[in-house]
Design an enzyme around this catalytic site. Structure first.
Site, PDB file in Angstrom:
ATOM      1  CG  ASP A 161      -1.832   1.355   0.927  1.00  0.00           C
ATOM      2  OD1 ASP A 161      -1.595   2.211   1.005  1.00  0.00           O
ATOM      3  OD2 ASP A 161      -2.684   1.046   2.263  1.00  0.00           O
ATOM      4  CE1 TYR A 181      -4.820  10.166 -12.881  1.00  0.00           C
ATOM      5  CE2 TYR A 181      -5.502  11.708 -14.158  1.00  0.00           C
ATOM      6  CZ  TYR A 181      -4.602  10.848 -13.468  1.00  0.00           C
ATOM      7  OH  TYR A 181      -3.692  10.440 -13.974  1.00  0.00           O
TER       8      TYR A 181
END
Length: 249
Positions: free
Chosen positions: A60, A153
């Site tokens: 992760d 984004y």
């Protein structure tokens, strides 16, 4: 040609899409690779396909402790790290920027931005001790030519490009090159998010905005990454390379 012979590369987000294309291409050119992804099953499958030149880790990238474990696994298996590719990414669905919830925003910044910081803290000391290294980040055309609907984004990828350029200047005396790739969207798991939904009509509209008339492929991105990671690009640092079929023009 074995352009990466005796090199060791870590690629995050490598269980599919652009990342899987990179580790396969790197291995073809002689590299040992670490296939890192949150998707453990996918990472294992890609590593098994590559064979003895690969290991996999469930990672992760939003967590520093998992970066430490990934780098430790790479060093235990292969003894060095020559190439670090920050490829893992996350996005919100195309739409009104005011409708993106805070948890999604935080995950975008953690995966697309903070992971680059984690990677630097972990691999720069290793590369400095070795006397050289390469750091690559998968940014995006969105960071160069942002369009409506993906504002947060887009912003994260603009940050990644600026971080790349600043890191390149600061790490040059350590003989560590830092570059990023700016792909146009490809037929990967994130395409539907980028477009809002995945329909033949939306794909045709998107392709029409690319002068070369098609989406990117993992091989397109992998070949560009291969060159930047290789000694052929020994004098290239601080570059945001557009791999976009002319999209940013």
């Amino acid at each position: 040609m074995a352009r990466l012979k005796d090199k060791v590369a870590i690629v995050t987000g490598a269980a599919s899409g652009f990342g899987a294309g990179m580790v396969r291409r790197f291995a073809e050119e002689g590299a040992k690779v670490v296939v890192a992804d949150l998707n453990a099953k996918g990472a294992e499958q890609v590593a098994d396909e590559i064979g003895e030149a690969a290991i996999w880790t469930q990672t992760d990238v939003s967590q520093r402790s998992e970066f430490d474990e990934m780098v430790g696994a790479a060093l235990d298996a292969f003894g060095r790290i020559d190439i670090m590719v920050n490829n893992a990414g996350y996005t919100h669905r195309n739409g009104d920027m005011l409708q993106v919830d805070e948890a999604t925003f935080d995950l975008i910044t953690a995966v697309n931005m903070k992971a680059i910081y984690h990677a630097a803290l972990c691999v720069v000391p290793v590369m400095e001790k070795q006397g050289r290294g390469v750091i690559l980040t998968t940014a995006s055309t969105a960071g160069i030519r942002p369009r409506p609907g993906l504002t947060w984004y887009n912003a994260s990828k603009g940050w990644a490009i600026t971080a790349t350029k600043s890191m390149a200047v600061e790490l040059a005396p350590k003989n560590i090159r830092v570059n990023c790739l700016c792909p146009v969207a490809g037929d990967t798991g994130m395409l539907a998010q980028f477009m809002g939904e995945d329909t033949p009509e939306l794909r045709a509209k998107f392709r029409a905005s690319i002068p070369l008339g098609r989406l990117s492929t993992p091989l397109d991105i992998a070949n560009a990454a291969l060159w930047l990671a290789s000694d052929e690009a020994a004098f290239i640092t601080g570059v945001a390379l557009e791999v976009d079929g002319g999209r940013c023009i």
